[in-house]
Design a protein around this motif. Structure first.
Motif, PDB file in Angstrom:
ATOM      1  N   ASP A  48      -0.786  -2.591  -4.489  1.00 37.05           N
ATOM      2  CA  ASP A  48      -2.147  -3.054  -4.754  1.00 37.05           C
ATOM      3  C   ASP A  48      -3.141  -1.930  -4.490  1.00 37.05           C
ATOM      4  O   ASP A  48      -4.199  -1.857  -5.101  1.00 37.05           O
ATOM      5  CB  ASP A  48      -2.481  -4.231  -3.826  1.00 37.05           C
ATOM      6  CG  ASP A  48      -1.460  -5.340  -3.946  1.00 37.05           C
ATOM      7  OD1 ASP A  48      -1.527  -6.056  -4.951  1.00 37.05           O
ATOM      8  OD2 ASP A  48      -0.568  -5.452  -3.079  1.00 37.05           O
ATOM      9  N   VAL A  49      -2.770  -1.090  -3.518  1.00 31.00           N
ATOM     10  CA  VAL A  49      -3.686  -0.029  -3.091  1.00 31.00           C
ATOM     11  C   VAL A  49      -2.939   1.288  -2.948  1.00 31.00           C
ATOM     12  O   VAL A  49      -1.782   1.319  -2.526  1.00 31.00           O
ATOM     13  CB  VAL A  49      -4.314  -0.398  -1.715  1.00 31.00           C
ATOM     14  CG1 VAL A  49      -5.188   0.738  -1.188  1.00 31.00           C
ATOM     15  CG2 VAL A  49      -5.122  -1.689  -1.796  1.00 31.00           C
ATOM     16  N   VAL A  50      -3.616   2.385  -3.312  1.00 27.79           N
ATOM     17  CA  VAL A  50      -3.095   3.728  -3.044  1.00 27.79           C
ATOM     18  C   VAL A  50      -4.086   4.417  -2.108  1.00 27.79           C
ATOM     19  O   VAL A  50      -5.283   4.446  -2.381  1.00 27.79           O
ATOM     20  CB  VAL A  50      -2.957   4.548  -4.349  1.00 27.79           C
ATOM     21  CG1 VAL A  50      -2.584   5.994  -4.047  1.00 27.79           C
ATOM     22  CG2 VAL A  50      -1.913   3.923  -5.260  1.00 27.79           C
ATOM     23  N   GLY A  51      -3.580   4.926  -0.990  1.00 26.97           N
ATOM     24  CA  GLY A  51      -4.438   5.613  -0.031  1.00 26.97           C
ATOM     25  C   GLY A  51      -4.094   7.091   0.043  1.00 26.97           C
ATOM     26  O   GLY A  51      -2.924   7.465   0.109  1.00 26.97           O
ATOM     27  N   ILE A  77       0.823  -1.206   0.000  1.00 26.20           N
ATOM     28  CA  ILE A  77       0.000   0.000   0.000  1.00 26.20           C
ATOM     29  C   ILE A  77       0.859   1.259   0.000  1.00 26.20           C
ATOM     30  O   ILE A  77       1.732   1.428   0.860  1.00 26.20           O
ATOM     31  CB  ILE A  77      -0.932   0.014   1.239  1.00 26.20           C
ATOM     32  CG1 ILE A  77      -1.803  -1.249   1.244  1.00 26.20           C
ATOM     33  CG2 ILE A  77      -1.783   1.284   1.262  1.00 26.20           C
ATOM     34  CD1 ILE A  77      -2.657  -1.404   2.464  1.00 26.20           C
ATOM     35  N   VAL A  78       0.607   2.111  -0.966  1.00 30.80           N
ATOM     36  CA  VAL A  78       1.246   3.431  -0.996  1.00 30.80           C
ATOM     37  C   VAL A  78       0.263   4.397  -0.367  1.00 30.80           C
ATOM     38  O   VAL A  78      -0.919   4.402  -0.719  1.00 30.80           O
ATOM     39  CB  VAL A  78       1.561   3.847  -2.456  1.00 30.80           C
ATOM     40  CG1 VAL A  78       1.749   5.344  -2.571  1.00 30.80           C
ATOM     41  CG2 VAL A  78       2.813   3.136  -2.957  1.00 30.80           C
ATOM     42  N   ILE A  79       0.726   5.179   0.608  1.00 23.76           N
ATOM     43  CA  ILE A  79      -0.193   6.101   1.279  1.00 23.76           C
ATOM     44  C   ILE A  79       0.458   7.469   1.437  1.00 23.76           C
ATOM     45  O   ILE A  79       1.690   7.577   1.548  1.00 23.76           O
ATOM     46  CB  ILE A  79      -0.632   5.512   2.652  1.00 23.76           C
ATOM     47  CG1 ILE A  79      -1.831   6.272   3.217  1.00 23.76           C
ATOM     48  CG2 ILE A  79       0.518   5.468   3.655  1.00 23.76           C
ATOM     49  CD1 ILE A  79      -2.550   5.544   4.350  1.00 23.76           C
ATOM     50  N   GLY A  80      -0.359   8.518   1.415  1.00 23.01           N
ATOM     51  CA  GLY A  80       0.189   9.850   1.612  1.00 23.01           C
ATOM     52  C   GLY A  80      -0.914  10.873   1.840  1.00 23.01           C
ATOM     53  O   GLY A  80      -2.077  10.620   1.542  1.00 23.01           O
ATOM     54  N   VAL A 113      -9.696   6.579  -0.076  1.00 25.27           N
ATOM     55  CA  VAL A 113      -9.532   7.939   0.444  1.00 25.27           C
ATOM     56  C   VAL A 113     -10.138   8.057   1.840  1.00 25.27           C
ATOM     57  O   VAL A 113     -11.017   7.282   2.226  1.00 25.27           O
ATOM     58  CB  VAL A 113     -10.192   8.984  -0.496  1.00 25.27           C
ATOM     59  CG1 VAL A 113      -9.461   9.070  -1.817  1.00 25.27           C
ATOM     60  CG2 VAL A 113     -11.671   8.668  -0.724  1.00 25.27           C
ATOM     61  N   GLY A 114      -9.639   9.049   2.574  1.00 26.12           N
ATOM     62  CA  GLY A 114     -10.166   9.287   3.906  1.00 26.12           C
ATOM     63  C   GLY A 114      -9.669  10.603   4.473  1.00 26.12           C
ATOM     64  O   GLY A 114      -8.904  11.325   3.826  1.00 26.12           O
ATOM     65  N   ILE A 158       3.742   4.607  -7.634  1.00 24.75           N
ATOM     66  CA  ILE A 158       3.017   3.465  -8.214  1.00 24.75           C
ATOM     67  C   ILE A 158       3.936   2.735  -9.202  1.00 24.75           C
ATOM     68  O   ILE A 158       4.033   1.513  -9.191  1.00 24.75           O
ATOM     69  CB  ILE A 158       1.721   3.924  -8.922  1.00 24.75           C
ATOM     70  CG1 ILE A 158       0.761   4.573  -7.917  1.00 24.75           C
ATOM     71  CG2 ILE A 158       1.040   2.744  -9.630  1.00 24.75           C
ATOM     72  CD1 ILE A 158      -0.455   5.242  -8.533  1.00 24.75           C
ATOM     73  N   LYS A 159       4.629   3.523 -10.024  1.00 26.79           N
ATOM     74  CA  LYS A 159       5.523   2.910 -11.013  1.00 26.79           C
ATOM     75  C   LYS A 159       6.638   2.134 -10.328  1.00 26.79           C
ATOM     76  O   LYS A 159       6.996   1.039 -10.751  1.00 26.79           O
ATOM     77  CB  LYS A 159       6.124   3.999 -11.910  1.00 26.79           C
ATOM     78  CG  LYS A 159       5.123   4.573 -12.904  1.00 26.79           C
ATOM     79  CD  LYS A 159       5.781   5.593 -13.806  1.00 26.79           C
ATOM     80  CE  LYS A 159       4.777   6.178 -14.782  1.00 26.79           C
ATOM     81  NZ  LYS A 159       5.252   7.443 -15.370  1.00 26.79           N
ATOM     82  N   GLU A 160       7.195   2.711  -9.279  1.00 31.99           N
ATOM     83  CA  GLU A 160       8.335   2.079  -8.614  1.00 31.99           C
ATOM     84  C   GLU A 160       7.953   0.870  -7.773  1.00 31.99           C
ATOM     85  O   GLU A 160       8.680  -0.108  -7.720  1.00 31.99           O
ATOM     86  CB  GLU A 160       9.030   3.091  -7.695  1.00 31.99           C
ATOM     87  CG  GLU A 160      10.019   3.968  -8.436  1.00 31.99           C
ATOM     88  CD  GLU A 160      10.540   5.096  -7.573  1.00 31.99           C
ATOM     89  OE1 GLU A 160      10.373   5.043  -6.335  1.00 31.99           O
ATOM     90  OE2 GLU A 160      11.095   6.048  -8.151  1.00 31.99           O
TER      91      GLU A 160
END
Ligand code: B12
Length: 212
Positions: free
Chosen positions: A141-144, A91-94, A176-177, A135-137
């Motif tokens: 599975d998920v981006v938050g 999961i990528v989050i930011g 999203v949140g 995302i490329k790197e």
């Protein structure tokens, strides 16, 4: 429980040392990390939120309380992060561009990590291009995305559009949140999911990735 109230009060008064002492004591008493977070640390932070809203306190006081809360989180994080070798997903989050709030985002990341997900935390004030690059790197599975300001919520849509333009939209689930974000808004901007707190974020991701 009395000690949870004391933890909330220590967060409110911004007393890091006391938060640390009390969290350690609560753990010794057998209170779960989840309860300490929910009924202690977060309960204190919500009082701060109310006071900030009413202009009874200002940014410096909020920051002192936020740091006190984070001190407690530091102690609890390793206890929540399960000793599991199986990674359920990446999961990528930011926090989106223009927004510096990260307490909620960190909490979500921590819970997801505890639930067995690998977290790539991009931090705060993250422009769409940085999400795309991550995302490329990392091929998550998920981006938050997190946003706490009504003025930065729109960056979520901008980011989704950029991800789409780069041809990456069907490669990731987007969640999203953040306090001003709603289920309806999430649908409107084309996100795959919304969760109102850290606990439901885990359920949401499990559901989206069809894992338990
Ligand atoms: C702490 C805080 C700050 C701190 C941030 C410190 C930090 N390191 O994060 C400081 C003092 C820096 C700050 C600054 C500002 N703040 Co401020 N801040 C807050 C406050 C009091 C609490 C936020 C918080 O941490 N809540 C606790 C966490 C646990 O909750 P949460 O963030 O909502 O996260 C949960 C869920 O939303 C969800 N979630 C969150 N992210 C994500 C992501 C995903 C993917 C998912 C699934 C779920 C999810 O799960 C989390 C855990 O349960 C809120 C008040 C409030 N009631 O929200 C104001 C608030 C957000 N701030 C506000 C404002 C106006 C500002 C400033 C503009 C003030 C100023 N004049 O300078 C600046 C903006 C700076 C910037 N560019 O971002 C307003 C926003 C108003 C609006 N409608 O836009 C609020 C609502 C206060 C108010 N009522 O006026 N702030």
């Amino acid at each position: 429980m009395e000690i949870l109230k004391e933890i909330a009060n220590a967060v409110i008064s911004g007393d890091r040392k006391k938060v640390q002492e009390l969290v350690e004591k609560a753990l010794k008493e057998g209170i779960t990390p989840e309860d300490i977070i929910d009924k202690g640390l977060l309960s204190g932070m919500s009082v701060i939120g109310e006071r900030f809203k009413k202009n009874e306190i200002f940014v410096p006081e909020v920051l002192v309380s936020a740091r006190a809360m984070q001190k407690g989180m530091e102690i609890l994080k390793p206890l929540i992060a399960k000793s599991s070798n199986v990674i359920k997903g990446k999961i990528v989050i930011g926090t989106v561009k223009g927004d510096l709030h990260d307490i909620g985002k960190n909490l979500v990341a921590m819970m997801l990590e505890g639930a067995g997900y690998q977290i790539i935390d991009l931090g705060i004030d993250v422009p769409p291009e940085k999400f795309v690059q991550a995302i490329k790197e990392n091929k998550p599975d998920v981006v938050g995305m997190s946003a706490l300001l009504t003025t930065t919520m729109s960056q979520m849509k901008v980011t989704i559009d950029v991800i789409e333009k780069e041809g990456l939209r069907d490669k990731v689930k987007i969640i999203v949140g953040g306090a001003p974000v709603t289920e309806e808004f999430a649908k409107e901007i084309g996100a795959d999911g919304y969760a109102e707190d850290a606990y439901s974020s885990v359920e949401l991701v499990n559901r989206l990735l069809k894992v338990s």
